[in-house]
Each structure stands twice: as C-alpha cells, then as structure tokens.
Enzyme design. Sequence first.
Site, PDB file in Angstrom:
ATOM      1  N   ASP A  19     -28.200  44.983 -35.426  1.00 43.72           N
ATOM      2  CA  ASP A  19     -28.689  43.632 -35.255  1.00 43.72           C
ATOM      3  C   ASP A  19     -30.189  43.677 -35.577  1.00 43.72           C
ATOM      4  OD1 ASP A  19     -28.783  40.906 -34.384  1.00 43.72           O
ATOM      5  OD2 ASP A  19     -29.552  41.596 -32.454  1.00 43.72           O
ATOM      6  N   ASP A  21     -33.120  40.935 -34.560  1.00 45.28           N
ATOM      7  CA  ASP A  21     -34.000  40.506 -33.474  1.00 45.28           C
ATOM      8  C   ASP A  21     -33.548  41.103 -32.148  1.00 45.28           C
ATOM      9  OD1 ASP A  21     -35.534  38.703 -35.149  1.00 45.28           O
ATOM     10  OD2 ASP A  21     -33.756  37.430 -35.162  1.00 45.28           O
ATOM     11  N   ASP A 177     -28.181  44.088 -29.144  1.00 44.45           N
ATOM     12  CA  ASP A 177     -28.648  43.847 -27.780  1.00 44.45           C
ATOM     13  C   ASP A 177     -27.945  42.687 -27.090  1.00 44.45           C
ATOM     14  OD1 ASP A 177     -30.088  42.083 -29.628  1.00 44.45           O
ATOM     15  OD2 ASP A 177     -31.239  41.457 -27.878  1.00 44.45           O
TER      16      ASP A 177
END
Length: 231
Positions: A19, A21, A177
Amino acid sequence: MRAQAGMSAVLFPKVVLFDLDGTLLDSAPDMLATVNHMRAARGHGPMALEALRPHVSKGSRAMSAAAFPELGGEVSPDMIREFLEVYAQMLGRHSVLFEGVPALLDAIEAAGSRWGIVTNKPEYLARQVLPGLGWEERCAILIGGDTLPQRKPHPLPLLHAAAGLGVEVGDCAYIGDDQRDIDAARAAGMPSVVALWGYRLPGDDPQAWGADALVEAVHDLLEPALWGALR
C-alpha cells in the site's frame, strides 16, 4: 549494511506489493495541508494533524468527513473533487518516507525480487508521487484505486498485479496498514502483513484482521524469520 549483509534472494517472495499512504509514505502532512486549505476557504480554523492522521488510509471521503464533522458524514461529490484538486497541489510538499523504507526497497532489489504499489489513491495522483522519490524505474507495477473496475478490499487489484508481473499469487506478499489491505490479500490468496506504523482509527483491531503477520516498524521487514514464516 544490514539490509544487504543479512538478506538473500530466498528470504523475499518474488514480488513484494505495498500500500502507499501509511505504509511506504507518511502523506498525512500533505493531507492536513489539503483539509486546512478547504477549512480556511470556509472560515474555519486549522485542524490538528493528530485529529486527521487516523483517517488518512480511509480515503478522501473519510478525511473530508473528519475535517467537517458538521456534515455528519454526508460528503458531496463536489467536496471530494475539491479535495482531490487541492491535494494535487499539495502533493509531495510535506510528506516523507517512513523511516527504513529506502533500506527495505534496496534490500528487496538486492535479493533479486521486485516491488510494486497497490493503492486506493487515484492512479494519476499515485503516479505523481514516483518521480520525486526516484521510483519511476524502480516500481515494477502501480495500480491505483481507479485503475480497475474494483478497488480494495476487492482482490482484483492484487490479482491483476501478480498477473501483470507474470508471477503466481502465492509468490507475492502484500503489506498494508488498513483492514481493506488485508481483506483484499486474503481474498486473493496472497500472504499479507500489517504495517502497524500506519494510520488506524482508535477502534481498529489489527489482530482481528486475519493477516499472516503484524510488524511494528519497517526494519522488522528485514528479519529473515518473518519471510520464512510466510513461505
């Protein structure tokens, strides 16, 4: 250097997907500048970084809702467009890589593996991030939230990434995250790792997401035992 001395090609899968960001890039400061520009235009004072940070991985709608709680979560398409237009101007001004990311990417490449990005950020914005980081030639594949008909938590972006790189899903791993990252990886049959340094809401419980591993810091991804357990 630890990343090169302690690693070998067999310790990484053929492809490591990330991922963006909250996993590779701490983009919360750029997002804060965006919402505070929008708030100022409406006569509001600035929002604190600590208040916005947990919402960053949830996307532009969630960040806009957090910035304007008086809307009760009813964020209009016009506000989303405004957010993206302002963010395009703020892109890269304040964001930084999380500590350890350069060494990790160097180690993956030194081991003969490849890495790529699968994000829900619109592809045109994600691609604008690459040049400033020197990643245009290094990132093996980039898939944004609007690249395909489906986005995470649907598995299609991860399946498409593996197919595009000519590898089996089981020869990849995905690191993110947010629960959507882990849900997408599980649905794709791809090993997954939770980046605990990223953005989470207070009620989020990464232990319940069903990932194959959880790591506290980027440098933990340089541990041979982690990758051995994921094979």
